[in-house]
Design a protein around this motif. Structure first.
Motif, mmCIF file in Angstrom:
data_model
loop_
_atom_site.group_PDB
_atom_site.id
_atom_site.type_symbol
_atom_site.label_atom_id
_atom_site.label_comp_id
_atom_site.label_asym_id
_atom_site.label_seq_id
_atom_site.Cartn_x
_atom_site.Cartn_y
_atom_site.Cartn_z
ATOM 1 N N UNK A 1 68.868 -42.414 -13.552
ATOM 2 C CA UNK A 1 68.171 -41.822 -12.721
ATOM 3 C C UNK A 1 66.847 -41.929 -12.684
ATOM 4 N N UNK A 2 66.112 -42.436 -11.610
ATOM 5 C CA UNK A 2 64.796 -42.064 -11.605
ATOM 6 C C UNK A 2 64.434 -40.147 -11.316
ATOM 7 N N UNK A 3 63.166 -40.295 -12.141
ATOM 8 C CA UNK A 3 62.814 -38.488 -12.727
ATOM 9 C C UNK A 3 61.487 -38.659 -13.319
ATOM 10 N N UNK A 4 60.224 -37.991 -13.628
ATOM 11 C CA UNK A 4 59.523 -38.253 -14.116
ATOM 12 C C UNK A 4 59.196 -37.263 -15.221
ATOM 13 N N UNK A 5 59.720 -37.316 -16.373
ATOM 14 C CA UNK A 5 58.739 -36.216 -17.435
ATOM 15 C C UNK A 5 57.517 -36.620 -18.010
ATOM 16 N N UNK A 6 56.780 -35.155 -18.135
ATOM 17 C CA UNK A 6 56.083 -34.845 -18.311
ATOM 18 C C UNK A 6 55.121 -34.463 -19.809
ATOM 19 N N UNK A 7 54.548 -34.790 -20.246
ATOM 20 C CA UNK A 7 54.486 -33.589 -22.068
ATOM 21 C C UNK A 7 53.399 -32.552 -20.708
ATOM 22 N N UNK A 8 52.955 -31.703 -21.221
ATOM 23 C CA UNK A 8 52.428 -30.760 -19.913
ATOM 24 C C UNK A 8 52.598 -29.030 -20.207
ATOM 25 N N UNK A 9 51.550 -28.179 -19.689
ATOM 26 C CA UNK A 9 51.629 -27.338 -20.161
ATOM 27 C C UNK A 9 51.943 -26.236 -19.132
ATOM 28 N N UNK A 10 52.269 -25.304 -19.046
ATOM 29 C CA UNK A 10 53.060 -25.011 -17.576
ATOM 30 C C UNK A 10 51.813 -24.124 -17.108
ATOM 31 N N UNK A 11 50.348 -23.504 -18.822
ATOM 32 C CA UNK A 11 49.209 -22.724 -17.868
ATOM 33 C C UNK A 11 48.188 -23.443 -16.908
ATOM 34 N N UNK A 12 48.965 -25.004 -16.859
ATOM 35 C CA UNK A 12 47.721 -25.918 -16.476
ATOM 36 C C UNK A 12 48.350 -27.113 -16.050
#
Ligand SMILES: C[S@@+](CC[C@H](N)C(=O)[O-])C[C@H]1O[C@@H](n2cnc3c(N)ncnc32)[C@H](O)[C@@H]1O
Length: 245
Positions: free
Chosen positions: A88-99
């Motif tokens: 399936x297509x999809x973009x999964x990012x490592x990131x911070x919900x505060x920024x």
């Protein structure tokens, strides 16, 4: 300065999450979420935080274009693996919900399964504003929390649970002044143990409405996001939906 979320969700938590009952209910949760948020094939959805992608994956299966963000690297890796396996297509990012480093292009932002209230008052407000800022006009944000009234009525000071190989002993304290549930967690697995702490602000419906307004959103509904039924004092969950006009 360190924060409890820095190390809470890695290690034992992520092992526990795989074996916990919520891993088997994602398809039904995503079905109800699609209905509440009126998502269709092609709707663009940000799942923040996405954890191991259990909800993202089900939304993608239903044809939504999903972007998931989470701060826990092992969870994001697992989510990417599951998407690849499912083709399936999809973009999964490592990131911070505060920024959030995402453009304004979403029909919906989902903050699912007790992922709100982790920070101080101002930061929680900023997190919600960050969600509102990436919505297209008419887009919706859903923030899911436990039902505070129910939790406080049946307050469990101590709990012992077994998820797969992990035994978890929790001790909870309600900080009435700051309106936070403070937890102390002992994880045990094969003779090894680790202690962690958590601290989550629990909001009332009217406090959530005020927060939504301060983020430029209009309160659309409050319901139990696992069923879609109207919110009552007995509901398991409190899911607040705000709309950007
Ligand atoms: C209770 S889990 C819920 C995950 C997912 N929404 C689900 O339903 O499975 C909370 C998640 O918040 C993530 N998290 C904690 N602090 C974060 C932050 N500052 N930014 C992004 N993700 C964060 C954790 O890594 C964890 O995956």
């Amino acid at each position: 300065m360190t924060h409890w979320t820095d190390d809470f969700f890695t290690g034992y938590w992520s092992v526990m999450q795989k074996a916990a009952p919520m891993s088997g209910v994602a398809a039904e949760e995503a079905r109800v979420l699609r209905k509440i948020l009126r998502l269709r094939k092609g709707s663009k959805v940000a799942d923040v935080p996405c954890g191991d992608g259990r909800i993202s994956l089900e939304l993608a299966r239903a044809g939504c274009r999903v972007v998931g963000v989470d701060a826990c690297e092992p969870s994001v890796r697992r989510a990417r693996r599951e998407f690849r396996k499912a083709g399936l297509p999809g973009a999964l990012h490592l990131g911070d919900m505060r920024d959030l480093q995402l453009p304004r292009e979403f029909n919906a932002v989902i903050n699912w399964w007790g992922s709100f209230g982790y920070f101080d008052e101002d930061t929680n407000r900023r997190v919600l504003k960050g969600f509102a800022d990436i919505l297209l006009p008419g887009g919706r944000v859903l923030v899911d929390q436990v039902n505070r009234e129910r939790i406080l009525r049946q307050f469990m000071k101590k709990g012992v649970f077994k998820y797969g190989e992990v035994k978890v002993t929790t001790r909870n304290r309600w900080d009435a002044k700051r309106q936070r549930i403070n937890g102390s967690w002992l994880f045990e697995r094969g003779g090894r143990r680790a202690r962690r702490r958590s601290s989550i602000r629990l909001y009332t419906p009217s406090q959530m409405e005020a927060l939504m307004e301060s983020a430029g959103l209009t309160l659309e509904r409050i319901c139990d996001g696992t069923t879609g039924l109207p919110f009552t004092r007995g509901s398991q969950r409190m899911s607040t939906v705000g709309r950007r006009l």
